[in-house]
Scaffold this active site. Structure first.
Site, PDB file in Angstrom:
ATOM      1  N   HIS A 143       7.025  11.796  -5.276  1.00  7.80           N
ATOM      2  CA  HIS A 143       7.644  10.941  -4.256  1.00  7.80           C
ATOM      3  C   HIS A 143       7.895   9.560  -4.842  1.00  7.80           C
ATOM      4  O   HIS A 143       7.444   9.247  -5.943  1.00  7.80           O
ATOM      5  CB  HIS A 143       6.737  10.840  -3.020  1.00  7.80           C
ATOM      6  CG  HIS A 143       5.474  10.059  -3.252  1.00  7.80           C
ATOM      7  ND1 HIS A 143       4.435  10.525  -4.036  1.00  7.80           N
ATOM      8  CD2 HIS A 143       5.086   8.827  -2.829  1.00  7.80           C
ATOM      9  CE1 HIS A 143       3.477   9.623  -4.065  1.00  7.80           C
ATOM     10  NE2 HIS A 143       3.837   8.577  -3.354  1.00  7.80           N
ATOM     11  N   GLU A 371     -11.971  -7.158  -4.700  1.00  7.28           N
ATOM     12  CA  GLU A 371     -11.109  -8.197  -4.116  1.00  7.28           C
ATOM     13  C   GLU A 371      -9.726  -7.955  -4.694  1.00  7.28           C
ATOM     14  O   GLU A 371      -9.547  -8.006  -5.912  1.00  7.28           O
ATOM     15  CB  GLU A 371     -11.538  -9.588  -4.575  1.00  7.28           C
ATOM     16  CG  GLU A 371     -12.851 -10.038  -4.065  1.00  7.28           C
ATOM     17  CD  GLU A 371     -13.281 -11.365  -4.706  1.00  7.28           C
ATOM     18  OE1 GLU A 371     -12.534 -11.907  -5.552  1.00  7.28           O
ATOM     19  OE2 GLU A 371     -14.360 -11.825  -4.366  1.00  7.28           O
TER      20      GLU A 371
END
Ligand SMILES: *[C@@H]1O[C@H](CO)[C@@H](O)[C@H](O)[C@H]1NC(C)=O
Ligand SMILES: *[C@@H]1O[C@H](CO)[C@@H](O)[C@H](O)[C@H]1NC(C)=O
Ligand SMILES: *[C@@H]1O[C@H](CO)[C@@H](O)[C@H](O)[C@H]1NC(C)=O
Ligand SMILES: *[C@@H]1O[C@H](CO)[C@@H](O)[C@H](O)[C@H]1NC(C)=O
Ligand SMILES: *[C@@H]1O[C@H](CO)[C@@H](O)[C@H](O)[C@H]1NC(C)=O
Length: 426
Positions: A143, A371
């Site tokens: 995809h 993070e």
């Protein structure tokens, strides 16, 4: 698992930074002007955690009252700073926490996927995330999409393939703690190997908050909606050769695990110039006083042009330094954390976070999280470094704190700081 935007202060386990005893004022220092009342000197520790065996109540000091209506005790135990917020919280800050356990899961033969985008968390406009699980051999089908895709493998190993716009191909098998990155528009596939008998699970992050992984361009979906004669003409083949293609999209489907020695077909254009995979698990972490940190951004993982990551561990009682920066999407792998998000103009809110294995992590285990930033270069600002590198008199004029205290501020950036000897252990 959570997301957050805007400038914030990240606090784990312990409470607020810097509770050193008051010192003396030297004659040379500038006087501060008492133009506003002094900040409260009350600490604001979280009042309970998931280990308590009583129903928590929305009471902090003289404020609040017990709950008379129905109470979801399990959720209240996980969110002490929502039910009984610190008195330093103020104003309105949009919700910054999203447990993926609240996402609507999409189950397929061979795996599943659940996502968070601005539908779940309107504040997180810069990035969206997906948690995906594949059984050994299962494939997230070929995809492409209009957002860049960054990934971190939580468990197992994944074979990834891609072909870039110049027809150069790529195939690599990546392991737990490794990363991949596909720029927008590059068609790719993901397949679990059987290196782990259970397959794999990974976190995907996209560089757009309203991205939906359930709305991507899939090979099967595309071909199922193109007239057969057009497909046949495109490939110069007989129509009957296409009788067996799926009539609708597969998204995730089972298959045989790829061989260990799998390679890309030979490519007259060559292979991609910058690998789409990065063996982040093999990068040594930097040891700090209160934990560890390691970073991957476009300086080291050259293909990762728009997403950077810091993988951080924080020991019990230690703290991730204050870091105002660009929007941050964080994902908790292990342990518990507390974070105050300061949104300027006096607005602040405090949130509590738990990794998925919450019950096993009661706040005395090491916190481990990612993070993730929408940027090419990872950067942050340390509060203590900032205040150590401007004239002390200027700091004193703002904060009315002692020269002795200012002199202790570290001029070097400490990403994770050790437990504060002045604070009670938490
Ligand atoms: C500075 O802080 C002290 C308490 O530590 C307070 O007594 C004093 O009034 C403050 N001075 C100013 C100028 O705000
Ligand atoms: C959990 O909260 C209780 C009640 O505030 C406290 O006594 C205990 O130390 C906390 N445990 C941890 C691991 O933080
Ligand atoms: C991969 O290994 C299999 C089984 O050992 C062998 O048959 C095949 O030729 C190998 N393929 C490549 C590309 O080396
Ligand atoms: C962590 O907390 C749990 C539950 O409160 C306790 O059983 C365990 O002994 C603690 N471990 C340490 C190292 O303090
Ligand atoms: C300042 O921080 C650096 C980096 O974390 C550390 O190595 C050093 O010991 C610290 N210095 C002081 C005086 O705390």
């Amino acid at each position: 698992m959570f997301l957050l935007s805007v400038t914030h202060i990240f606090l784990s386990l312990s409470a607020f930074v810097c509770a050193a005893p008051a010192g003396t004022t030297s004659a040379s220092a500038a006087d501060s002007s008492p133009t506003v009342p002094l900040a409260s000197d009350n600490p604001n520790y979280p009042l309970w955690n998931d280990t308590v065996d009583y129903p928590p109540q929305p009471i902090r000091g003289p404020f609040g009252a017990n709950q008379l209506g129905p109470q979801n005790i399990a959720i209240d135990k996980q969110n002490p700073d929502l039910l009984a917020p610190p008195t330093t919280d103020a104003g309105t800050v949009l919700n910054a926490k999203w447990p993926l356990a609240l996402s609507h899961n999409q189950l397929h033969t061979g795996g599943w996927a659940r996502q968070q985008n601005t539908q779940e968390l309107p504040i997180a406009t810069q990035m969206a995330g997906v948690d995906m699980r594949l059984e050994p051999g299962a494939i997230r089908e070929l995809h492409w999409h209009s957002a860049d895709e960054w990934a971190y493998i939580l468990k197992g190993s994944t074979q990834v393939t891609a072909v870039d716009q110049d027809g150069r191909n790529f195939l690599e098998t990546l392991n737990q703690g490794d990363l991949w990155y596909f720029p927008a528009g590059v068609p790719h596939s993901l397949q679990a190997t059987d290196d782990n008998p259970e397959g794999c699970e990974f976190i995907l992050v996209f560089d757009s908050g309203d991205f939906s992984d359930f709305g991507t361009f899939l090979l099967t979906d595309w071909l199922a909606h193109v007239p057969k004669e057009v497909i046949a003409k495109n490939f110069g083949s007989d129509i009957a050769a296409w009788n067996g293609i799926p009539g609708e999209q597969l998204y995730i489907f089972p298959s045989n695990p790829p061989p260990d020695n799998a390679t890309s077909p030979s490519d007259p254009q060559g292979s991609v110039p910058e690998s789409f995979g990065y063996r982040f698990s093999q990068v040594p972490a930097t040891q700090l006083a209160g934990g560890t940190v390691k970073v991957a951004d476009s300086r080291t993982f050259k293909a990762a042009k728009k997403i950077a990551v810091a993988e951080v561990t924080v020991e019990p009682g230690a703290m991730r330094q204050w870091h105002p920066t660009e929007d941050e999407w964080a994902f908790f792998l292990e342990g518990n954390a507390r974070m105050t998000m300061f949104a300027a103009e006096g607005n602040a809110a405090t949130f509590d976070f738990q990794a998925s294995h919450y019950v096993e992590n009661t706040g005395n285990t090491t916190l481990h999280y990612l993070e993730i930033f929408h940027t090419d270069i990872y950067q942050d600002v340390s509060l203590s470094q900032w205040l150590a590198l401007v004239p002390p008199a200027l700091v004193k004029a703002h904060l009315n704190i002692s020269d002795e205290l200012i002199a202790t501020f570290n001029k070097t950036k400490a990403t994770v700081v050790a437990p504060d000897p002045y604070l009670k252990a938490f």
